[in-house]
Design an enzyme around this catalytic site. Structure first.
Site, PDB file in Angstrom:
ATOM      1  N   GLY A   1      16.566  42.117  33.552  1.00  0.00           N
ATOM      2  CA  GLY A   1      16.650  41.572  34.903  1.00  0.00           C
ATOM      3  C   GLY A   1      15.463  40.678  35.206  1.00  0.00           C
ATOM      4  O   GLY A   1      14.341  40.977  34.804  1.00  0.00           O
TER       5      GLY A   1
ATOM      6  N   GLU B   1      52.382  49.851  48.056  1.00  0.00           N
ATOM      7  CA  GLU B   1      53.677  50.510  47.814  1.00  0.00           C
ATOM      8  C   GLU B   1      53.570  52.022  47.942  1.00  0.00           C
ATOM      9  O   GLU B   1      54.230  52.770  47.230  1.00  0.00           O
ATOM     10  CB  GLU B   1      54.216  50.152  46.424  1.00  0.00           C
ATOM     11  CG  GLU B   1      54.515  48.700  46.218  1.00  0.00           C
ATOM     12  CD  GLU B   1      55.583  48.206  47.164  1.00  0.00           C
ATOM     13  OE1 GLU B   1      56.500  48.974  47.468  1.00  0.00           O
ATOM     14  OE2 GLU B   1      55.484  47.048  47.590  1.00  0.00           O
TER      15      GLU B   1
END
Lengths: 616, 616
Positions: free
Chosen positions: B162, B369
């Site tokens: 990083g 759904e």
């Protein structure tokens, strides 16, 4: 199926070990030779066409991503027409384009077989969901022979339908039918939303995109929308009249088609979802299998050997303890964040809920600072070593000290006879210790049966993971119990924490019931009592739930969630967030007017779209 | 803690039911009154400052997001100086800014307590990982008193650290030390990477960002980097010499500090990760609890009643079957995609692996759904009804037909006596049927003890979910077995599918061992034999794994994954993808030179960064 043909095949060795005919397996997966061939042809057609490149998709800002979706839709349509593709071929081509978009619905209108049943199809899709709480009304006005569509409140806005935000021109809107002053319940109406000339929303229609969703790329190519009506008028004949009609005079008349028929066919949609699951899963498995196998083996043995070499006995215990806790807490946390996200229903999928980003930013913790699987295997190796040294009288230290109690823990029986007995911390602690130790001892015995210790470790990896998890869970439960032995001030505070501790322990016991039963730590009857007690504890925690999370003391800024607001005033927050999306900066989306002729023609066709009041 | 103070509190009712002192609970969570107060103060400081707004974060293109990170870093530093914050306060301020970035490491250099131990700290962090396969070398050249740092191959590039991609100016690089022609293994070297004047990489240094990662926002604010050296020279005194030295003449000399000491302290980093887990989890719980409670209850009862009203008996069975299959397959699929992603280690977190997008685009299937939890509860209600009708002699149909066999299934005992017996499909089918039926019957009995059926359904919801899952798993296992009774051509094809079917069934049996043991369907001994057989089946599947996924017949385009390539040539693909990221379009990132004076000054300080060859 190879994509780009390279000069290397790093997996050739793997392929050589296969004991079956890969080509026939393709037929077995796909169902028929024809299915393999046509899929193959369409996949290659898409893969070789630069317009369908998708490698940059996750890098595109949302407005560009949507433009790209429009371009792909137009191009796919062009190819389907040019190559005179069949319906089967066209469907596969769409599958391999692999970018969700309004066109998924749009194309449905131009594929003859779907076209014929379009409206019914969409009813199947939407009817089963969210049938109550629908506030939008369609009031018949006999003076003009029109219905007046109106959404009186913010919460009566339509929310979520795909393609609605930026693309759809027409919609099937479900609303309460009111005629002659009476409410006849929910009916469908075809409503034009946007001008077919300039694509602007018609007067009285408020339309927009509901904002970014989980992930980069992913479903962000779809313009799920928000819609609200302010006294919009439509002709009477735009009511869907198969089941019932309204006459010119405003009379409500039933047809003799049984209403229930509409429900039966949702079975079809669900079946399609089940079929799709295998596709997504097989893609992930395909990626993981090609990458992981050898690498993981190397990583595990290498890291383990490096760490094992240093035999500082207390350091090793501390390493095993922290490595195991790291693995268990990060896995449980990322799984539980995702569980929370799903519990928030569809809204948990919106970036404005804060949960997608929380998950994505947290989940690397499962991998960094030691992959959780590798770490748990290290813990298990340490436990195997500790078990093997018990015979020679070496006293285990720290969090493994309980293993010194081996004689008792191997033969003790749990004394629980009522559900209430499970609230006794000593009983809980003992069964967790006995389970962890017995699993470790069993596993060590099984390893000793293998031709070599290394082979034993390799073959029994799945069991070793469970041994490590059982040990770490014991540590967490024990530490929680010990914490509660201290003084904790504040009315009811300690009682709540005790409930949570019991919920945690009994939840684990129920989840891993097989471990406890198989090792004879408890009986089936005692397991049932634990589950019964767990149910009672849930009922105790429930009324305290909101106050318990208040005690985390998070600001709304830190939570960064429209759903998790302190005041629970969720809907205005979601609504406000939606309008901030860059896709909502323009009314007509960038790229819409650049569609080439055939697709533009297609786009100008009414896009019938079924809507519901999702969750609202 | 409320953020914006609104006029409403939709959760006031929930808060009124709490049975404890919320304020004291805050103290209990945080550890002390002081901890609550200082956190509170810092959280409000951040929340009220417009520079720290984050509501637009997921909407920003990556280059803008990074610019925003730079701006926040500078502003945070400014506030810390202006307000003369303590180290504790500054750390909390960073926590609440809640945006990962190079500054997480950067600030570490300016907080005195961390500054003192910086280098050792970073060794703790990186040493335990990936110590082998390190190809980068540091060769001592006595002529110039310098080390020559060189990464000979693509796979010796540094990958992931990083802050490296765009921000770091210096790094601690681990490389194989070579002096007097001999390889002394891995040592650390401080290497300057970028000019302190114009921030450009120094000659011989190739630097870039590794590309977008999982999610919108999330870790995309961090410039994880790639780094390669082409014969870069550094002075001899930039070798980290606590453990061993190289003399001016090139002699390698050990110090008497024991090497193992460096390993012990990684325990600290892991402990910090364990502590962080609770924060991420509590955020998610906070959001879910405030939103879900009442809504879920309403959704469930409403949808259930609507559907129950239509009593078409075969339609109901078909509904229960498809609803249940939809719930189970979509849940299993999304969980397994994520499992595959994690199995790919750190690389599975990169968008270029294709897995983050696959997960994000698939996972809404669990909600749309019909929410899976709601659907399973419907299935369970149908099963309860079916059980209750058995007494009246009503014959169950379709996938519930096995329940008609109740007399036999309630009393049958499993005949397995060897591991091999578990390969008998009839034995597997019977135990899955017996387990599903016995769980359903037990649950129905427990419901009948409740004051009312509705209360029983509500209280036993967790059990009902398990009953439904057991039934659906039985359907899937049975259908798989039935499929294998058909003819499947191709050498070895059917044998492979039979192995997979057995793996699937025995994996389920092991995972839900508690169900099978508690209902007396199998004995502990039989459970152990099943697990033993499962281990043998894994060994059979393993050599066929790559060929099995080849049979899915996916193009590289469709997979869209650098890791899942057909040819397994993973690293050049990841490397190439990384350079496409918009963040790599400029060498010095946009916004870097706009940092205001105090932060700019901070940024110009050497940013010491520990690196390893991650996975390579």
């Amino acid at each position: 199926m190879e994509g780009g043909i390279g000069e290397v095949d790093h997996l050739a060795g793997e392929r050589a070990t296969a004991l079956f005919d890969v080509d026939r397996m393709k037929v077995a997966w796909a169902g028929s030779r024809h299915a393999v061939d046509v899929a193959d042809r369409m996949a290659r057609l898409v893969a070789s066409d630069p317009v369908f490149r998708k490698d940059n998709r996750t890098m595109l800002p949302r407005t560009e991503l949507f433009k790209d979706t429009l371009k792909k839709a137009a191009h796919a349509w062009k190819r389907i027409v040019e190559l005179r593709l069949t319906e089967e071929e066209a469907n596969l081509l769409r599958l391999y384009v692999d970018q969700p978009g309004y066109v998924d619905l749009h194309w449905g209108m131009f594929v003859p077989a779907i076209k014929g049943q379009g409206t019914e199809e969409q009813q199947k899709k939407w009817l089963p969901l969210g049938l109550q709480g629908l506030e939008t009304t369609a009031t018949f006005d006999p003076k003009t022979d029109e219905f007046v569509i109106h959404s009186p409140t913010l919460t009566s806005s339509k929310w979520w339908p795909g393609g609605l935000g930026k693309a759809s021109t027409h919609a099937v809107v479900y609303a309460r039918l009111i005629t002659e002053g009476k409410d006849y319940g929910i009916h469908g109406f075809i409503v034009q939303l946007r001008s077919l000339e300039d694509h602007n929303p018609l007067p009285g229609v408020t339309l927009g995109d509901i904002g970014g969703k989980f992930g980069s790329g992913a479903y962000n190519s779809m313009d799920n929308g928000v819609l609200r009506f302010d006294h919009v008028r439509i002709p009477r004949d735009q009511m869907l009249m198969r089941l019932s009609q309204v006459t010119k005079e405003g009379k409500y008349v039933h047809s003799d088609v049984p209403k229930q028929l509409l429900y039966g066919t949702m079975v079809y949609v669900r079946q399609a979802i089940v079929a799709d699951a295998s596709k997504a899963l097989s893609r992930a498995v395909c990626i993981a299998v090609r990458f992981v196998g050898e690498w993981l083996k190397w990583l595990y043995t290498d890291v383990t050997h490096k760490l094992e070499a240093k035999d500082f006995s207390t350091l090793q215990e501390a390493h095993a303890c922290t490595a195991g806790l790291k693995a268990v807490t990060t896995s449980v946390t990322s799984d539980a964040i995702e569980e929370c996200r799903k519990l928030c229903g569809g809204h948990g999928y919106l970036n404005s809920s804060g949960l997608p980003e929380l998950f994505a930013v947290y989940v690397p913790a499962c991998t960094y600072e030691g992959d959780n699987v590798v770490l748990l295997l290290q813990v298990a190796r340490f436990l195997m070593k500790t078990v093997s040294q018990l015979a020679s009288g070496k006293q285990p230290v720290g969090t493994t000290a309980y293993m010194g109690n081996i004689q008792y823990l191997l033969q003790c029986t749990c004394g629980v006879t009522t559900a209430e007995d499970w609230l006794n911390p000593a009983a809980i602690k003992e069964v967790f210790e006995a389970r962890a130790l017995r699993m470790a001892v069993n596993c060590a015995q099984n390893i000793s049966k293998a031709p070599s210790q290394e082979e034993g470790f390799y073959e029994l990896s799945p069991d070793l993971l469970e041994v490590a998890a059982a040990h770490i869970q014991m540590i967490i439960v024990t530490k929680f119990i010990e914490k509660l032995e201290q003084d904790i001030p504040g009315e009811g505070v300690k009682a709540q924490l005790r409930n949570l501790c019991n919920v945690y322990a009994l939840h684990l016991l129920h989840k891993h019931l097989g471990d406890f039963l198989a090792t004879g730590c408890i009986t089936a009857k005692q397991g049932a009592l634990a589950n019964q007690q767990l149910g009672m504890l849930y009922a105790l925690v429930r009324p305290n739930a909101v106050a318990l999370v208040d005690a985390f003391n998070y600001t709304d800024h830190y939570l960064g969630s429209g759903l998790g607001r302190y005041d629970g005033d969720v809907y205005p927050a979601l609504y406000e967030e939606a309008w901030k999306d860059p896709l909502n900066r323009t009314v007509v989306p960038d790229g819409y007017h650049d569609l080439p002729p055939p697709a533009a023609q297609a786009a100008a066709q009414p896009l019938v779209q079924a809507l519901i009041d999702f969750l609202l």
